[in-house]
Design a protein around this motif. Structure first.
Motif, PDB file in Angstrom:
ATOM      1  N   VAL A  76       2.166   0.820   4.505  1.00  0.00           N
ATOM      2  CA  VAL A  76       1.303   1.063   3.343  1.00  0.00           C
ATOM      3  C   VAL A  76       0.963  -0.262   2.667  1.00  0.00           C
ATOM      4  O   VAL A  76       1.627  -1.273   2.895  1.00  0.00           O
ATOM      5  CB  VAL A  76       1.991   2.021   2.321  1.00  0.00           C
ATOM      6  N   CYS A  77      -0.052  -0.236   1.829  1.00  0.00           N
ATOM      7  CA  CYS A  77      -0.429  -1.432   1.068  1.00  0.00           C
ATOM      8  C   CYS A  77       0.714  -1.779   0.120  1.00  0.00           C
ATOM      9  O   CYS A  77       1.197  -0.916  -0.617  1.00  0.00           O
ATOM     10  CB  CYS A  77      -1.715  -1.157   0.282  1.00  0.00           C
ATOM     11  N   ALA A  78       1.166  -3.029   0.128  1.00  0.00           N
ATOM     12  CA  ALA A  78       2.288  -3.448  -0.714  1.00  0.00           C
ATOM     13  C   ALA A  78       1.909  -3.429  -2.191  1.00  0.00           C
ATOM     14  O   ALA A  78       2.777  -3.358  -3.057  1.00  0.00           O
ATOM     15  CB  ALA A  78       2.745  -4.844  -0.312  1.00  0.00           C
ATOM     16  N   ALA A  79       0.621  -3.458  -2.481  1.00  0.00           N
ATOM     17  CA  ALA A  79       0.190  -3.503  -3.877  1.00  0.00           C
ATOM     18  C   ALA A  79      -0.057  -2.123  -4.476  1.00  0.00           C
ATOM     19  O   ALA A  79       0.261  -1.881  -5.631  1.00  0.00           O
ATOM     20  CB  ALA A  79      -1.076  -4.347  -3.998  1.00  0.00           C
ATOM     21  N   CYS A  80      -0.602  -1.193  -3.682  1.00  0.00           N
ATOM     22  CA  CYS A  80      -0.979   0.107  -4.264  1.00  0.00           C
ATOM     23  C   CYS A  80      -0.425   1.303  -3.503  1.00  0.00           C
ATOM     24  O   CYS A  80      -0.575   2.435  -3.948  1.00  0.00           O
ATOM     25  CB  CYS A  80      -2.500   0.229  -4.361  1.00  0.00           C
ATOM     26  N   GLY A  81       0.211   1.094  -2.343  1.00  0.00           N
ATOM     27  CA  GLY A  81       0.827   2.204  -1.609  1.00  0.00           C
ATOM     28  C   GLY A  81      -0.110   2.979  -0.694  1.00  0.00           C
ATOM     29  O   GLY A  81       0.325   3.951  -0.059  1.00  0.00           O
ATOM     30  N   THR A 125      -9.535  -6.073   3.505  1.00  0.00           N
ATOM     31  CA  THR A 125      -8.868  -5.829   2.222  1.00  0.00           C
ATOM     32  C   THR A 125      -8.589  -4.340   2.093  1.00  0.00           C
ATOM     33  O   THR A 125      -9.218  -3.513   2.758  1.00  0.00           O
ATOM     34  CB  THR A 125      -9.746  -6.281   1.031  1.00  0.00           C
ATOM     35  N   CYS A 126      -7.637  -4.000   1.236  1.00  0.00           N
ATOM     36  CA  CYS A 126      -7.327  -2.604   0.951  1.00  0.00           C
ATOM     37  C   CYS A 126      -8.461  -2.032   0.107  1.00  0.00           C
ATOM     38  O   CYS A 126      -8.791  -2.579  -0.939  1.00  0.00           O
ATOM     39  CB  CYS A 126      -6.001  -2.522   0.196  1.00  0.00           C
ATOM     40  N   THR A 127      -9.069  -0.943   0.562  1.00  0.00           N
ATOM     41  CA  THR A 127     -10.202  -0.359  -0.160  1.00  0.00           C
ATOM     42  C   THR A 127      -9.780   0.149  -1.540  1.00  0.00           C
ATOM     43  O   THR A 127     -10.536   0.043  -2.507  1.00  0.00           O
ATOM     44  CB  THR A 127     -10.805   0.793   0.666  1.00  0.00           C
ATOM     45  N   LYS A 128      -8.551   0.646  -1.622  1.00  0.00           N
ATOM     46  CA  LYS A 128      -8.100   1.256  -2.884  1.00  0.00           C
ATOM     47  C   LYS A 128      -7.867   0.234  -4.003  1.00  0.00           C
ATOM     48  O   LYS A 128      -8.216   0.480  -5.142  1.00  0.00           O
ATOM     49  CB  LYS A 128      -6.818   2.053  -2.624  1.00  0.00           C
ATOM     50  N   CYS A 129      -7.274  -0.904  -3.666  1.00  0.00           N
ATOM     51  CA  CYS A 129      -6.935  -1.859  -4.737  1.00  0.00           C
ATOM     52  C   CYS A 129      -7.604  -3.221  -4.577  1.00  0.00           C
ATOM     53  O   CYS A 129      -7.482  -4.075  -5.450  1.00  0.00           O
ATOM     54  CB  CYS A 129      -5.425  -2.036  -4.832  1.00  0.00           C
ATOM     55  N   GLY A 130      -8.275  -3.445  -3.450  1.00  0.00           N
ATOM     56  CA  GLY A 130      -8.954  -4.733  -3.241  1.00  0.00           C
ATOM     57  C   GLY A 130      -8.037  -5.842  -2.763  1.00  0.00           C
ATOM     58  O   GLY A 130      -8.463  -6.988  -2.641  1.00  0.00           O
TER      59      GLY A 130
HETATM   60 FE    FE Z   1      -3.935  -1.527  -1.895  1.00  0.00          FE
END
Ligand code: FE
Length: 159
Positions: A76-81, A125-130
């Protein structure tokens, strides 16, 4: 003279409407976005994560905690999951970073042309948090032929 004038107008119109958007850029979904100020990101990310995720840094190859990680699960994205990659698409590309042949859903990753460092690459980049993940290259295994080259600092493993 009048016809030349119309020709100029027509040409100007045609060049304005031509689509110059790079093929690698996908529109980002506007739902469920995670937006934080840089100060807020600094509070929730380690300094190393912040440097890679928010400042588009690159961890030193062969040093990341997931480079040789082989457990079955989800990354998962380390910043937003946001769930980004499955372990069954992970492969050792020999490049020193965790590599995946596919994303769980290509819409969860945003693709942008990156012309820095004298190269033309596609940043992911992660679409959810950039948050910056890494880059995707077209030298991966079949069937996708893609290699999502991701910083360990940008992802978190879930069994
Ligand atoms: Fe993210």
């Amino acid at each position: 003279m009048k016809s030349i004038f119309y020709l100029v107008i027509l040409f100007t119109f045609a060049s304005c409407t031509s689509n110059s958007q790079p093929k690698t850029t996908k529109p980002m979904s506007t739902s469920n976005k995670v937006t934080k100020t840089e100060e807020e990101w600094k509070k929730v990310l380690s300094p190393e994560q912040y440097q890679v995720i928010r400042q588009k840094g690159t961890e030193t190859p062969y040093t990341g905690k997931y480079y040789l990680h082989k457990e079955k699960g989800t990354y998962v994205c380390a910043a937003c999951g946001a769930e980004l990659f499955k372990s069954d698409t992970k492969f050792d590309a020999g490049c020193g970073w965790p590599s995946f042949s596919d994303a769980i859903d290509s819409s969860r990753v945003t693709y942008t042309t990156d012309k820095t460092h004298g190269m033309i690459r596609t940043e992911i980049t992660c679409t959810k948090c950039g948050g910056h993940l890494g880059h995707v290259f077209e030298d991966g295994p079949k069937p996708t032929g893609l290699r999502y080259c991701v910083n360990s600092l940008s992802i978190e493993f879930k069994k």
